[in-house]
Write an enzyme that holds these catalytic residues in place. Structure first.
Site, PDB file in Angstrom:
ATOM      1  N   ASP A 189      16.593  -7.215  62.571  1.00 32.44           N
ATOM      2  CA  ASP A 189      17.060  -6.150  61.589  1.00 32.44           C
ATOM      3  C   ASP A 189      18.444  -6.290  60.896  1.00 32.44           C
ATOM      4  O   ASP A 189      19.365  -6.662  61.468  1.00 32.44           O
ATOM      5  CB  ASP A 189      16.999  -4.647  62.392  1.00 32.44           C
TER       6      ASP A 189
ATOM      7  N   GLY B  40      22.817 -17.788  60.724  1.00 33.11           N
ATOM      8  CA  GLY B  40      23.381 -17.152  59.415  1.00 33.11           C
ATOM      9  C   GLY B  40      23.013 -16.092  59.067  1.00 33.11           C
ATOM     10  O   GLY B  40      24.065 -15.288  58.590  1.00 33.11           O
TER      11      GLY B  40
ATOM     12  N   ASP C  26      18.300 -24.214  64.792  1.00 33.63           N
ATOM     13  CA  ASP C  26      18.336 -25.054  63.636  1.00 33.63           C
ATOM     14  C   ASP C  26      19.873 -25.784  63.381  1.00 33.63           C
ATOM     15  O   ASP C  26      19.851 -26.563  62.284  1.00 33.63           O
ATOM     16  CB  ASP C  26      18.070 -23.894  62.343  1.00 33.63           C
TER      17      ASP C  26
ATOM     18  N   MET D 145      10.747 -27.031  64.497  1.00 32.30           N
ATOM     19  CA  MET D 145      11.170 -25.903  63.992  1.00 32.30           C
ATOM     20  C   MET D 145      12.616 -26.601  62.998  1.00 32.30           C
ATOM     21  O   MET D 145      12.649 -27.624  63.051  1.00 32.30           O
ATOM     22  CB  MET D 145      11.884 -24.974  64.731  1.00 32.30           C
TER      23      MET D 145
HETATM   24  O1  F6P Z   1      16.068 -19.452  62.906  1.00 23.42           O
HETATM   25  C1  F6P Z   1      15.495 -20.228  64.006  1.00 23.42           C
HETATM   26  C2  F6P Z   1      14.119 -20.388  63.923  1.00 23.42           C
HETATM   27  O2  F6P Z   1      13.842 -20.895  65.305  1.00 23.42           O
HETATM   28  C3  F6P Z   1      13.603 -21.385  62.860  1.00 23.42           C
HETATM   29  O3  F6P Z   1      13.698 -22.519  63.298  1.00 23.42           O
HETATM   30  C4  F6P Z   1      12.295 -20.771  62.638  1.00 23.42           C
HETATM   31  O4  F6P Z   1      11.687 -20.968  61.417  1.00 23.42           O
HETATM   32  C5  F6P Z   1      12.362 -19.269  62.860  1.00 23.42           C
HETATM   33  O5  F6P Z   1      13.285 -18.987  63.803  1.00 23.42           O
HETATM   34  C6  F6P Z   1      10.911 -18.572  63.414  1.00 23.42           C
HETATM   35  O6  F6P Z   1      11.334 -17.352  63.547  1.00 23.42           O
HETATM   36  P1  F6P Z   1      10.488 -16.121  64.329  1.00 23.42           P
HETATM   37  O7  F6P Z   1      10.603 -16.297  65.769  1.00 23.42           O
HETATM   38  O8  F6P Z   1      11.076 -14.868  64.001  1.00 23.42           O
HETATM   39  O9  F6P Z   1       8.875 -16.441  63.985  1.00 23.42           O
END
Ligand code: F6P
Length: 369
Positions: free
Chosen positions: A75, A111, A135, A177
């Protein structure tokens, strides 16, 4: 009167968050005699005033735990869904900061979190942040905690895929990822000896990937491992989005900073399509493995525990010195406060001339370019 400090974790979870909470909290409590409260589930919990006292009992025994004891969410203060409507809840968050008589708010995140923290800083809050994300793409820090653990998990996956790929003479595609930055696929691909590494920074030509696999086959290596970042793109798709990977005259293009916004926009199915195309183009059987959230789960590596602890304790020192509006960055063996304004709206992608890429090319790794 003791100073009161708030802590929250936001964005996707990441190994090392608890080590960082412990590092900040123990130093604030023990070294500086301050009090610490946590807000549950990131900025949402701060808006809803859901808190948890972080005393020494709460901070004990969490160093090795994965996830975050505080919970997290993606959020944003200025765009939060409340009763089905997206609203700017900044004022409520600022009120809750004042209600708890906070002297500072520590935000642990990637970020998007840096951007949200900067937004609160501009409302007059004393904000300080730490960089976390598997990441590894937060700007102006050498490294983020969470990356080292994910790197280990991803490398182990490649190691394990080797034996089954070898036994069946197959192509094994492993999706890792990294939607906008390829650090994880690149690092694990090199460490695990992947034959092909595909990252968002280098748009690929699937025919070149197939040709590299066939070359291996002709040299008696009947299997290949392809490590592909979830955001890697074929050249055609990248061109449609204006990302060629090269500038005019074949020069390497400078990576433009881009704002990171919450959850990644990964398109499921890209890697499956890649595996199918490679099967068609090479005549070799292929299989796809998507490592997914396994990369974010479980106990942090020793490296992440160490990094999170030193960033966390440095953060406590800065709070004590009254330094705010900064992210505590890792610089070599040291830490450095970097103004948030220099961090937000940027992403640390893999430079095209990075030495890891050069090394990988030297051991005949194909990048599909
Ligand atoms: O930002 C970290 C991360 O693990 C990314 O590598 C990946 O694309 C994303 O989060 C996945 O997000 P969520 O767990 O919200 O699906």
């Amino acid at each position: 009167m003791s100073k009161m400090i708030g802590i929250l974790t936001a964005g996707g979870d990441s190994p090392g968050l608890n080590a960082a909470i412990r590092g900040v909290g123990k130093a604030l409590l023990g070294r500086y005699g301050m009090k610490v409260i946590g807000f549950r589930d990131g900025f949402r919990g701060m808006m809803e005033n859901r808190t948890q006292l972080l005393d020494s009992a709460a901070l004990s025994g969490i160093l090795t735990l994965g996830g975050t004891i505080l919970g997290t969410s993606r959020d944003k203060p200025y765009a939060m869904t409340v009763a089905g409507t997206v609203r700017d809840m900044t004022d409520v968050i600022v009120d809750n900061y004042r209600r708890h008589h906070l002297d500072a708010l520590v935000c642990l995140g990637g970020g998007g979190t840096q951007k949200n923290a900067y937004h609160l800083m501009k409302q007059g809050l004393n904000v300080i942040t730490l960089p976390k994300t598997i990441d590894n793409d937060v700007a102006r820090t050498d490294v983020c905690f969470g990356y080292d653990t994910a790197l280990g998990i991803a490398t182990e996956a490649i190691d394990r895929l080797h034996s089954t790929a070898h036994s069946h003479h197959r192509i094994l595609v492993l999706e890792l990822m990294g939607n906008k930055a390829g650090w994880l696929a690149l690092g694990a691909g090199i460490a695990g000896g992947a034959d092909v590494i595909l990252i968002p920074e280098i748009p690929y030509d699937v025919r070149k990937v197939a040709a590299a696999i066939l070359r291996r086959s002709h040299h008696g290596q009947g299997f290949s491992i392809v490590a592909v970042a979830e955001g890697a793109m074929p050249r055609e798709a990248a061109a449609a989005q204006g990302k060629s990977g090269k500038g005019k005259g074949g020069k390497k293009k400078v990576q433009k900073p881009q704002a990171q916004e919450g959850a990644a926009s990964h398109t499921p199915g890209n890697s499956l399509l890649l595996a199918r195309q490679l099967e068609e183009l090479t005549g070799l059987e292929s299989r796809l493995t998507i490592l997914g959230h396994l990369q974010r789960g479980g106990t942090p590596s020793a490296g992440d525990r160490l990094l999170a602890t030193r960033l966390g304790t440095a953060c406590a020192d800065l709070i004590n010195d009254g330094v705010f509006g900064v992210m505590v960055a890792a610089r070599g063996d040291c830490t450095k406060p970097v103004p948030l304004v220099e961090v937000v709206g940027k992403r640390r992608t893999v430079p095209l001339n990075h030495c890891w890429i050069e090394s990988a090319r030297s051991v005949h790794t194909c990048f599909g370019d």
